[in-house]
Scaffold this motif. Structure first.
Motif, short mmCIF file in Angstrom:
data_model
loop_
_atom_site.label_atom_id
_atom_site.label_comp_id
_atom_site.label_asym_id
_atom_site.label_seq_id
_atom_site.Cartn_x
_atom_site.Cartn_y
_atom_site.Cartn_z
N ILE A 5 0.72 -1.18 -0.04
CA ILE A 5 0.13 -0.13 0.01
C ILE A 5 0.80 1.33 0.02
N CYS A 8 -3.34 5.38 0.42
CA CYS A 8 -4.58 4.99 0.45
C CYS A 8 -5.47 6.11 1.19
N SER A 9 -4.97 7.38 1.50
CA SER A 9 -5.55 8.27 2.07
C SER A 9 -6.61 8.89 1.09
N THR A 19 -3.94 7.28 -3.41
CA THR A 19 -3.93 6.13 -3.70
C THR A 19 -3.17 5.36 -4.63
N ILE A 21 -1.32 1.47 -5.30
CA ILE A 21 -1.14 -0.03 -4.62
C ILE A 21 -0.18 -0.68 -5.71
N HIS A 58 -5.77 10.13 -7.97
CA HIS A 58 -5.52 8.42 -8.49
C HIS A 58 -4.54 8.52 -9.57
N PHE A 157 -9.85 -4.57 -5.27
CA PHE A 157 -9.59 -3.06 -4.93
C PHE A 157 -10.83 -2.42 -5.61
N MET A 181 -9.94 -4.45 -0.66
CA MET A 181 -9.45 -2.82 -0.42
C MET A 181 -10.68 -2.21 -0.71
N GLU A 183 -13.23 1.53 -0.03
CA GLU A 183 -13.26 2.64 0.43
C GLU A 183 -14.31 3.12 1.48
N SER A 221 -9.90 1.88 2.98
CA SER A 221 -9.02 3.01 2.45
C SER A 221 -9.99 4.32 2.26
N HIS A 222 -9.14 5.41 1.83
CA HIS A 222 -9.67 6.70 1.43
C HIS A 222 -10.54 7.32 2.69
N SER A 249 -0.54 4.23 4.57
CA SER A 249 0.65 4.12 3.70
C SER A 249 1.75 3.47 4.09
#
Length: 255
Positions: A5, A8-9, A19, A21, A58, A157, A181, A183, A221-222, A249
């Motif tokens: 990761i 991922c924030s 993001t 990965i 992204h 994801f 994964m 959000e 995530s997110h 992260s």
């Protein structure tokens, strides 16, 4: 299959990366600011980049990534995305005004980057791994991805999404789902904003998870900066039957 990761924030700040990965050492899912923490040698091993949608958090570091390893690239980096996503990258980023068009450098015949349109529900085989795109619900056209390795392990994801059926229908077709994964960008108290932005809240995510026949490890995530504690509390209240991790992260998972 190693899942690193990089970011991922739902925003930026100390320790927060957007993001991205890394799958093993050669496949990237999204290219947010987390890419910037890779060493140059690590960047140069990336050969395939799958973009979930065109939002800046992204894609922001895709131009920097390609520029940084330009002189080291022997074969083009392959960039995959929906037709709408590829068009946005060409029109608004790699347009010679915001950034050079690396799909034409050093020449059109031998570029360092190639764009590939990837429709929903299609798969790309890369070595022993299969990457499948899954349509989701967001304010711009978007997909999630499922990555399956040679042992049949599945990592999914979601990308950015809100309530939908397509993601869950596709995941239910898998024989198993080891990690998801997904959000949850806003707390339940910001339901109205989450509906406008088309992101999950813990309550809405819990409702949609009832559509899923698997019980994977949930990697959340997110999370928007400053709201992490409230979101985490909501997840704890709504998802007691799941193994839930609010990822950060620098985290990594091996399947």
């Amino acid at each position: 299959m190693w899942i690193s990761i990089l970011g991922c924030s739902g925003g930026i700040g100390p320790g927060n990366r957007t993001t991205s990965i890394l799958i093993d050492d050669d496949i990237l899912l999204d290219a947010g600011s987390g890419v910037g923490d890779l060493e140059l040698q690590q960047m140069s091993k990336i050969r395939h980049i799958f973009i979930s949608h065109s939002h800046l958090d992204h894609i922001a570091f895709l131009p920097f990534l390609v520029d940084s390893i330009f002189s080291q690239i022997k074969t083009p980096i392959q960039v995959y995305g929906l037709p709408e996503t590829i068009k946005a990258l060409k029109d608004h980023i790699f347009n010679w005004t915001i950034w050079p068009d690396f799909s034409e450098l050093p020449s059109k015949e031998k570029p360092v980057m190639q764009f590939n349109e990837m429709l929903p529900h299609t798969s790309i085989q890369i070595g022993e791994r299969k990457i499948t795109s899954i349509p989701v619900e967001h304010v711009v056209p978007g997909v999630g991805f499922c990555v399956q390795n040679e042992e049949g392990k599945n990592f999914a994801f979601s990308g950015d999404t809100a309530t939908n059926d397509s993601l869950w229908q596709a995941l239910n077709k898998l024989s198993s789902l080891d990690a998801l994964m997904i959000e949850s960008g806003y707390p339940d108290s910001m339901e109205d904003l989450s509906k406008l932005a088309l992101h999950y809240t813990p309550a809405r995510l819990a409702d949609d998870l009832k559509k899923l026949k698997h019980t994977p490890h949930l990697l959340i995530s997110h999370l928007k900066p400053g709201l992490e504690t409230e979101i985490a509390e909501g997840l704890h209240n709504h998802l007691k039957e799941y193994d839930v991790t609010c990822i950060k992260s620098g985290d990594s998972i091996q399947l």
